[in-house]
Design a protein around this motif. Structure first.
Motif, PDB file in Angstrom:
ATOM      1  N   ASN A  73      -7.196   4.681  11.466  1.00 54.29           N
ATOM      2  CA  ASN A  73      -8.656   4.564  11.530  1.00 54.29           C
ATOM      3  C   ASN A  73      -9.261   4.421  10.136  1.00 54.29           C
ATOM      4  OD1 ASN A  73      -8.754   4.718  14.312  1.00 54.29           O
ATOM      5  ND2 ASN A  73      -9.045   6.937  14.351  1.00 54.29           N
ATOM      6  N   GLU A  74      -8.731   5.170   9.181  1.00 53.50           N
ATOM      7  CA  GLU A  74      -9.253   5.110   7.811  1.00 53.50           C
ATOM      8  C   GLU A  74      -8.909   3.777   7.148  1.00 53.50           C
ATOM      9  OE1 GLU A  74     -11.258   7.255   6.268  1.00 53.50           O
ATOM     10  OE2 GLU A  74     -11.316   8.395   8.146  1.00 53.50           O
ATOM     11  N   ILE A  75      -7.709   3.257   7.416  1.00 61.94           N
ATOM     12  CA  ILE A  75      -7.308   1.973   6.831  1.00 61.94           C
ATOM     13  C   ILE A  75      -8.197   0.847   7.365  1.00 61.94           C
ATOM     14  CG2 ILE A  75      -5.476   0.229   6.793  1.00 61.94           C
ATOM     15  CD1 ILE A  75      -3.454   2.522   6.633  1.00 61.94           C
ATOM     16  N   VAL A  76      -8.474   0.883   8.676  1.00 62.24           N
ATOM     17  CA  VAL A  76      -9.323  -0.143   9.294  1.00 62.24           C
ATOM     18  C   VAL A  76     -10.726  -0.113   8.699  1.00 62.24           C
ATOM     19  CG1 VAL A  76     -10.463  -0.824  11.441  1.00 62.24           C
ATOM     20  CG2 VAL A  76      -8.027  -0.267  11.448  1.00 62.24           C
ATOM     21  N   ASN A 128       2.942  -0.237  -4.324  1.00 63.61           N
ATOM     22  CA  ASN A 128       4.302   0.299  -4.488  1.00 63.61           C
ATOM     23  C   ASN A 128       4.367   1.829  -4.486  1.00 63.61           C
ATOM     24  OD1 ASN A 128       5.433  -2.303  -4.642  1.00 63.61           O
ATOM     25  ND2 ASN A 128       4.974  -2.409  -6.841  1.00 63.61           N
ATOM     26  N   ASP A 129       3.281   2.478  -4.067  1.00 63.88           N
ATOM     27  CA  ASP A 129       3.301   3.935  -3.907  1.00 63.88           C
ATOM     28  C   ASP A 129       3.839   4.292  -2.515  1.00 63.88           C
ATOM     29  OD1 ASP A 129       2.118   4.069  -6.372  1.00 63.88           O
ATOM     30  OD2 ASP A 129       0.152   4.713  -5.646  1.00 63.88           O
ATOM     31  N   LYS A 146       1.012  -3.011   0.946  1.00 63.13           N
ATOM     32  CA  LYS A 146       1.159  -2.898  -0.509  1.00 63.13           C
ATOM     33  C   LYS A 146       1.776  -1.553  -0.880  1.00 63.13           C
ATOM     34  CE  LYS A 146      -2.540  -6.059  -1.861  1.00 63.13           C
ATOM     35  NZ  LYS A 146      -3.814  -6.217  -2.610  1.00 63.13           N
ATOM     36  N   TYR A 147       1.593  -0.595  -0.001  1.00 65.66           N
ATOM     37  CA  TYR A 147       2.212   0.723  -0.168  1.00 65.66           C
ATOM     38  C   TYR A 147       2.872   1.109   1.151  1.00 65.66           C
ATOM     39  CZ  TYR A 147      -2.233   2.026   2.005  1.00 65.66           C
ATOM     40  OH  TYR A 147      -3.314   2.102   2.843  1.00 65.66           O
ATOM     41  N   LEU A 148       3.649   2.180   1.124  1.00 65.02           N
ATOM     42  CA  LEU A 148       4.411   2.621   2.297  1.00 65.02           C
ATOM     43  C   LEU A 148       3.936   4.009   2.715  1.00 65.02           C
ATOM     44  CD1 LEU A 148       6.921   2.364   4.231  1.00 65.02           C
ATOM     45  CD2 LEU A 148       8.280   3.359   2.379  1.00 65.02           C
ATOM     46  N   TYR A 169       9.797   3.852  -5.826  1.00 65.66           N
ATOM     47  CA  TYR A 169       8.346   3.909  -5.650  1.00 65.66           C
ATOM     48  C   TYR A 169       7.687   4.105  -7.009  1.00 65.66           C
ATOM     49  CZ  TYR A 169       9.756   8.874  -5.536  1.00 65.66           C
ATOM     50  OH  TYR A 169      10.331  10.089  -5.799  1.00 65.66           O
ATOM     51  N   ASN A 170       6.401   3.768  -7.044  1.00 65.88           N
ATOM     52  CA  ASN A 170       5.615   3.976  -8.260  1.00 65.88           C
ATOM     53  C   ASN A 170       5.143   5.426  -8.308  1.00 65.88           C
ATOM     54  OD1 ASN A 170       4.095   3.630 -10.565  1.00 65.88           O
ATOM     55  ND2 ASN A 170       2.358   2.701  -9.495  1.00 65.88           N
ATOM     56  N   LYS A 171       4.265   5.798  -7.369  1.00 63.82           N
ATOM     57  CA  LYS A 171       3.812   7.182  -7.259  1.00 63.82           C
ATOM     58  C   LYS A 171       4.171   7.728  -5.875  1.00 63.82           C
ATOM     59  CE  LYS A 171      -0.550   6.626  -8.090  1.00 63.82           C
ATOM     60  NZ  LYS A 171      -1.992   6.937  -8.282  1.00 63.82           N
ATOM     61  N   LEU A 172       4.412   9.030  -5.819  1.00 63.98           N
ATOM     62  CA  LEU A 172       4.697   9.697  -4.549  1.00 63.98           C
ATOM     63  C   LEU A 172       3.580  10.695  -4.265  1.00 63.98           C
ATOM     64  CD1 LEU A 172       6.610  10.189  -2.158  1.00 63.98           C
ATOM     65  CD2 LEU A 172       7.795  11.896  -3.557  1.00 63.98           C
ATOM     66  N   ILE A 173       2.918  10.504  -3.128  1.00 63.08           N
ATOM     67  CA  ILE A 173       1.796  11.358  -2.725  1.00 63.08           C
ATOM     68  C   ILE A 173       2.198  12.093  -1.451  1.00 63.08           C
ATOM     69  CG2 ILE A 173      -0.635  11.398  -2.029  1.00 63.08           C
ATOM     70  CD1 ILE A 173      -0.789   8.561  -3.457  1.00 63.08           C
ATOM     71  N   LEU A 174       2.211  13.413  -1.506  1.00 65.12           N
ATOM     72  CA  LEU A 174       2.567  14.217  -0.339  1.00 65.12           C
ATOM     73  C   LEU A 174       1.312  14.807   0.294  1.00 65.12           C
ATOM     74  CD1 LEU A 174       5.666  16.278  -1.589  1.00 65.12           C
ATOM     75  CD2 LEU A 174       5.609  13.976  -0.609  1.00 65.12           C
ATOM     76  N   VAL A 175       1.156  14.592   1.594  1.00 65.53           N
ATOM     77  CA  VAL A 175       0.100  15.248   2.367  1.00 65.53           C
ATOM     78  C   VAL A 175       0.807  16.177   3.343  1.00 65.53           C
ATOM     79  CG1 VAL A 175      -1.895  14.965   3.868  1.00 65.53           C
ATOM     80  CG2 VAL A 175      -1.331  13.185   2.186  1.00 65.53           C
ATOM     81  N   ASN A 176       0.634  17.474   3.151  1.00 64.16           N
ATOM     82  CA  ASN A 176       1.416  18.439   3.919  1.00 64.16           C
ATOM     83  C   ASN A 176       0.515  19.364   4.737  1.00 64.16           C
ATOM     84  OD1 ASN A 176       4.160  19.740   4.353  1.00 64.16           O
ATOM     85  ND2 ASN A 176       2.934  21.494   3.722  1.00 64.16           N
ATOM     86  N   ALA A 177       0.765  19.404   6.041  1.00 61.04           N
ATOM     87  CA  ALA A 177       0.040  20.315   6.933  1.00 61.04           C
ATOM     88  C   ALA A 177       0.782  21.645   6.983  1.00 61.04           C
ATOM     89  CB  ALA A 177      -0.073  19.715   8.329  1.00 61.04           C
TER      90      ALA A 177
END
Length: 476
Positions: free
Chosen positions: A472-475, A452-453, A335-337, A361-369
């Motif tokens: 692991n979190e998705i499962v 669509n995020d 449902k999202y990418l 995309y609907n929303k863009l979420i950045l996770v940055n290390a």
């Protein structure tokens, strides 16, 4: 192998690996000095010692050398009977693009029927056999053993990433490259090189070692390309790029979820067999994201043309290429990418952000290390690029992580590095959340993602385990 009449059964710079009949090369490292372990090496059976220091009164011969690291590589090269001289060796260097370019070359050569080896950041391939990675350019004892193994298994062509660390520490000394490829040069690894000029000079070593009529493949769009062959008249030079002055260039670019372009060989080129490929054009399709991958493809195509590989083979190999681990890789499509990328310096962030600019995309979420143990300057510059693109991309959420749950000590984010990153974002009025662990950061992104995020996992070593944690979190 004999040295001064002494039978040599092995060579190492690690005293723990010394066995009867070994040569021990004492190297002064950042944390330990091999000279402190000479007696241990002798007790374990070393029959000859090499060192940069004045060492006397030992039970075995000691030879003083100017550069111990270089000597180690040269000795290993001789011990394994000069493996690179019995295969075709292609070296790829640059700040960004090495991994994708080497994998593209590997794919094309395999498609053309060559028994091909690959050495680089995400591992070694001996034809179809995969060996997990150690370093981008392995330490000499590992590297020469791999090359010898490849030779024994009938490998004809080896393509390898040649990092600035590998060149600085002489890991490739003694190797004979047939082709040296330059992707691009941007400021990076300043913790090692200290100055940008030293970084360029280090990269230049790969090209300085090319012999007469070997071939330098240069990205002519990079302003530093010419410096790599300055005062060097030995190699033949082949240029590629989107600049119309390039010998191998591209036109009619179409960039979206796939990339298509027309490859143009604008003038004849001299091949590895001293033949000539006349000017030609053909259409190429890549199932990759981003304009930067056109450059990677042009570099690989240039090498293929030098080897006189059939155009239809090149076209098919590019079309079949599925991309590389953690290089703008789509790791989850539902449902999202979720896209994962090994961003590590300003230009790699620029390339990623430019690539997703045209995506819907609907929303863009950045996770940055945040990048650890690489200094404040690189982190400030990375944050500056992110700040510039924040509003352009319409980022809805920025999540930062120190990745303390997954990084090793050598990649741990120092306080001044975090503060440099944080302050640059604050100066640009960018809102963000910070999590100590990568797991917490990814959970935070998954808690807010909707249909669509896009979630982007960005970062170098601190994000290497992002995919596993995400799955692991998705499962759950």
């Amino acid at each position: 192998m004999k040295i001064d009449g002494i039978e040599i059964l092995g060579i190492t710079c690690n005293s723990k690996k010394v066995r009867e009949g070994y040569v021990f090369v004492a190297i002064e490292g950042e944390n330990k000095d091999g000279n402190d372990y000479i007696d241990e090496a002798i007790d374990r059976g070393a029959v000859l010692i090499y060192t940069e220091k004045d060492v006397k009164n030992k039970k075995v011969p000691v030879k003083k050398v100017e550069h111990a690291r270089k000597k180690l590589s040269e000795l290993l090269n001789e011990f394994y009977d000069f493996p690179s001289e019995k295969m075709r060796l292609i070296g790829v260097t640059g700040t960004n693009g090495k991994t994708t370019t080497t994998h593209l070359i590997y794919k094309i050569f395999k498609k053309a029927g060559y028994k091909t080896g690959l050495i680089g950041t995400i591992g070694t391939k001996i034809d179809e056999e995969y060996i997990p990675p150690t370093l981008t350019t392995p330490e000499p004892e590992v590297l020469f053993d791999i090359l010898n193994n490849m030779l024994e298994q009938g490998i004809e062509v080896v393509v390898m990433e040649v990092s600035s660390h590998g060149l600085k520490f002489c890991r490739t000394s003694g190797l004979k490259f047939d082709i040296a490829v330059h992707t691009n040069i941007e400021k990076d690894h300043m913790n090692l090189h200290h100055t940008f000029d030293d970084y360029i000079k280090t990269k230049k070593k790969l090209f300085d070692n090319l012999e007469n009529n070997k071939i330098a493949v240069l990205n002519v769009d990079d302003e530093y390309a010419v410096k790599l062959v300055q005062d060097n008249t030995r190699p033949l030079i082949l240029t590629y790029g989107l600049n119309n002055k390039a010998t191998v260039t591209a036109s009619s670019l179409e960039i979206g979820n796939t990339i298509s372009f027309t490859v143009c060989l604008q003038r004849g080129l001299t091949t590895i067999r001293s033949n000539t490929v006349e000017p030609l054009e053909f259409k190429a399709i890549l199932h990759l994201l981003g304009k930067h991958n056109i450059y990677n493809a042009l570099a690989a195509i240039s090498v293929a043309l030098i080897f006189e590989i059939d155009i239809d083979v090149i076209i098919q190999a590019l079309k079949e290429f599925k991309g590389v681990h953690r290089r703008l890789e789509k790791i989850y499509e539902g449902k999202y990418l979720v896209i994962d990328d090994f961003c590590h310096n300003p230009s790699s962030y620029e390339a990623v952000f430019e690539s997703i600019q045209g995506m819907e995309y609907n929303k863009l979420i950045l996770v940055n290390a945040i990048r650890g143990n690489r200094g404040t300057e690189i982190n400030k510059d990375n944050a500056k690029v992110l700040s510039t693109w924040f509003s352009i991309l319409g980022v809805n959420k920025l999540i930062l992580t120190l990745s303390n749950d997954v990084v090793k000590d050598k990649d741990e984010v120092k306080e001044d590095e975090f503060l440099a990153y944080r302050d640059e974002l604050k100066n640009n009025n960018i809102e963000f959340q910070v999590y100590n662990t990568l797991k917490e950061a990814i959970k935070a992104a998954l808690n807010i993602v909707r249909e669509n995020d896009i979630i982007m996992l960005l970062g170098a070593q601190g994000m290497d385990q992002g995919r596993e944690i995400l799955y692991n979190e998705i499962v759950q």
